[in-house]
Design a protein around this motif. Structure first.
Motif, PDB file in Angstrom:
ATOM      1  N   LEU A  95      36.216  36.770  59.887  1.00 34.67           N
ATOM      2  CA  LEU A  95      36.824  36.765  58.563  1.00 34.67           C
ATOM      3  C   LEU A  95      36.347  37.943  57.719  1.00 34.67           C
ATOM      4  O   LEU A  95      37.104  38.475  56.897  1.00 34.67           O
ATOM      5  CB  LEU A  95      36.514  35.448  57.846  1.00 34.67           C
ATOM      6  CG  LEU A  95      37.247  34.206  58.357  1.00 34.67           C
ATOM      7  CD1 LEU A  95      36.767  32.969  57.607  1.00 34.67           C
ATOM      8  CD2 LEU A  95      38.759  34.366  58.209  1.00 34.67           C
ATOM      9  N   ALA A  97      35.788  40.904  58.732  1.00 35.40           N
ATOM     10  CA  ALA A  97      36.584  42.071  59.115  1.00 35.40           C
ATOM     11  C   ALA A  97      37.976  42.041  58.481  1.00 35.40           C
ATOM     12  O   ALA A  97      38.597  43.094  58.286  1.00 35.40           O
ATOM     13  CB  ALA A  97      36.695  42.143  60.628  1.00 35.40           C
ATOM     14  N   ARG A  98      38.472  40.832  58.145  1.00 38.48           N
ATOM     15  CA  ARG A  98      39.835  40.716  57.635  1.00 38.48           C
ATOM     16  C   ARG A  98      39.897  40.607  56.112  1.00 38.48           C
ATOM     17  O   ARG A  98      40.735  41.247  55.481  1.00 38.48           O
ATOM     18  CB  ARG A  98      40.518  39.498  58.268  1.00 38.48           C
ATOM     19  CG  ARG A  98      40.735  39.653  59.768  1.00 38.48           C
ATOM     20  CD  ARG A  98      41.507  38.479  60.336  1.00 38.48           C
ATOM     21  NE  ARG A  98      41.831  38.688  61.738  1.00 38.48           N
ATOM     22  CZ  ARG A  98      42.907  39.329  62.183  1.00 38.48           C
ATOM     23  NH1 ARG A  98      43.767  39.836  61.321  1.00 38.48           N
ATOM     24  NH2 ARG A  98      43.134  39.475  63.470  1.00 38.48           N
ATOM     25  N   ILE A  99      39.037  39.802  55.533  1.00 42.69           N
ATOM     26  CA  ILE A  99      39.121  39.574  54.083  1.00 42.69           C
ATOM     27  C   ILE A  99      37.803  39.855  53.387  1.00 42.69           C
ATOM     28  O   ILE A  99      37.607  39.449  52.239  1.00 42.69           O
ATOM     29  CB  ILE A  99      39.570  38.119  53.791  1.00 42.69           C
ATOM     30  CG1 ILE A  99      38.532  37.128  54.341  1.00 42.69           C
ATOM     31  CG2 ILE A  99      40.944  37.845  54.367  1.00 42.69           C
ATOM     32  CD1 ILE A  99      38.795  35.686  53.924  1.00 42.69           C
TER      33      ILE A  99
END
Length: 381
Positions: A95, A97-99
Motif C-alpha cells: 500500500l 508503494a500505491r498510496i
C-alpha cells in the motif's frame, strides 16, 4: 520450593499472576530511557516541553499501556498470529508503494485515521515473529536440509525488496540483518551465511550504480564529508563539531551552542545523541550507551530464560532489532557509517518508531511472562 514456584508460573495465568510475572525492573529501565528522551527533547525545544517533549512523553505513556497489554497476551496466541501479522505487514508495504505519503524524496508513510505510519518499521517485528514460528518446530535434521530454508529466505527477501523500493536503504539493510540474526539463533550453519554473503562485495559496484542520487551522495559524503561542507557533508560535519565541543563533561544542560543556535540539523530526531553529547560530554554519552546496553542485555537474558524455542527466537530478534537502532544511529552521528534516517529509540522524537519499539517490547515481555508455558514439541522431521 523451586518446583512450587515453577508450577505456579505454569498454572496461574490469571491477570494478577501475569502482572506479578512482568519484569518491572525492565519496565523501569524503559521508563528511565524515555525520561532521558524527555529531557533531551525539552532541550531541543529551546527549554520548553513544546513542541517535542510533551508529545514524546504522551506517546510513551500510550506505548507503555500498549506494551503491558501485549505482555498479558499468551505467547502461544501470538505465535498463532505470527504469519497473519507478517501477511498484514506485506500488504501495508504494498500500500505504501500505491498510496503512500512522500517525504524527503521517499514514499515511506501511509495515512490511517489522521495518523502517519511507517510500515517498514512494523515489518521488522512481523518478520521476527514469522521466522520464529517457522523455526520453532524444526528439528536439527530439517535445519540441515537447504530446501527447508527456502521459505524463510523468501520471507526475508520479500519485505527487504519492498522497503528498498520505497526507497529506504538503511531500513532494508537492518531488516535483512534482523532476519539473519533469527537464522543464526535458530542454528543455521555459518557456512550457509558465507555462501550468501560471499558475492556481496562483487555486487558492490553494481548496487552503487543503481542507487538513487541522494543515496550515492550519502556514501560519497561518508568517505569525504569535507568535499561538500555546505551541502551533503553539512550534517555530519556539524555533528562532529558538536560532539567534539562537548569535551569530557559537556557544556551543561540547555547550554549547547551547536544545538540551540540551530547549527545542528534534525537535533530532535536523527541527531539527538549529538545534542546530548554536546551538553553532557563524553561521560554523559557513555552513561546513555550504558543504559541502552542494559536494555539490550536484558532482552537477551529474557531469551535465555525462555523454555520454548519460539520465545527464545522472538526475544533475540527483537533485542537485536533494538540493538540495530542504537548502533546505526550512534555510529551515524559519529561519522562511522553513512548518514541515514534511523532514530535513537525512546529518545528521538517520532511516533511511528515509538509505537513499533513499544509493541516489540510488549511481545518481548509476553515471552518473559509466559517463559515456562508448554509449547508444542519440535517436529521429529
Amino acid at each position: 520450593m523451586i518446583e512450587g514456584r515453577r508450577l505456579y508460573r505454569e498454572t496461574n495465568f490469571g491477570l494478577i499472576g501475569k502482572l506479578w510475572n512482568i519484569s518491572w525492573l525492565y519496565v523501569l529501565l524503559l521508563c528511565a530511557l524515555a525520561g532521558v528522551g524527555y529531557a533531551a527533547l525539552y532541550s531541543a525545544g529551546g527549554g520548553s516541553p513544546e513542541p517535542y517533549a510533551a508529545r514524546h512523553i504522551l506517546r510513551f505513556a500510550l506505548g507503555l499501556v500498549l506494551m503491558l497489554s501485549i505482555a498479558l497476551v499468551d505467547i502461544r496466541f501470538i505465535a498463532r498470529l505470527a504469519w497473519p501479522i507478517y501477511g498484514l505487514s506485506i500488504v501495508m508495504l504494498v500500500l505504501v508503494a500505491r498510496i503512500g505519503h512522500v517525504g524527503k524524496g521517499a514514499q515511506r508513510w501511509i495515512e490511517l485515521g489522521g495518523l502517519q505510519l511507517q510500515p517498514s518499521e512494523m515489518a521488522k517485528i512481523a518478520l521476527v515473529l514469522a521466522l520464529a514460528a517457522w523455526f520453532h518446530r524444526a528439528s536439527w535434521e530439517r535445519m540441515g536440509n537447504p530446501l527447508f530454508l527456502i521459505v524463510p529466505i523468501v520471507t526475508v527477501l520479500l519485505p527487504v525488496g519492498l522497503i528498498l523500493k520505497e526507497p529506504n536503504l538503511g531500513t532494508a539493510v537492518i531488516c535483512g540483518m534482523v532476519g539473519m540474526s533469527v537464522f543464526f539463533a535458530a542454528g543455521v550453519r555459518w557456512w550457509k551465511f558465507a555462501l550468501v554473503l560471499l558475492p556481496l562485495p562483487l555486487l558492490g559496484r553494481f548496487v552503487y550504480a543503481h542507487l538513487h542520487d541522494y543515496q550515492r551522495a550519502r556514501i560519497d559524503t561518508f568517505l569525504n564529508p569535507e568535499s561538500d561542507p555546505l551541502g551533503a557533508g553539512y550534517n555530519i560535519i556539524q555533528s562532529k563539531i558538536a560532539l567534539g565541543s562537548g569535551g569530557m563533561w559537556g557544556k551543561g544542560y540547555l547550554q549547547g551552542t551547536q544545538g540551540h543556535l540551530n547549527f545542528l540539523p534534525e537535533k530532535q530526531t536523527d541527531f539527538i545523541f549529538t545534542m546530548m553529547g554536546e551538553e553532557f560530554g563524553f561521560v554523559g554519552g557513555l552513561a546513555l550507551m550504558g543504559l541502552l546496553m542494559l536494555i539490550i542485555l536484558g532482552g537477551m537474558l529474557i531469551a535465555i530464560r525462555c523454555r520454548h524455542q519460539f520465545g527464545r527466537l522472538v526475544a533475540l530478534g527483537i533485542s537485536f532489532n533494538f540493538f540495530m537502532y542504537v548502533f546505526v544511529n550512534i555510529a551515524m552521528v559519529m561519522g562511522a557509517i553513512p548518514v541515514g534516517g534511523v532514530p535513537l529509540p525512546l529518545v528521538s522524537h517520532g511516533g511511528s518508531a515509538m509505537i513499533t519499539v513499544m509493541v516489540g517490547f510488549g511481545i518481548l515481555m509476553s515471552c518473559y511472562v509466559h517463559r515456562d508455558v508448554a509449547f508444542a514439541a519440535r517436529d521429529e522431521a
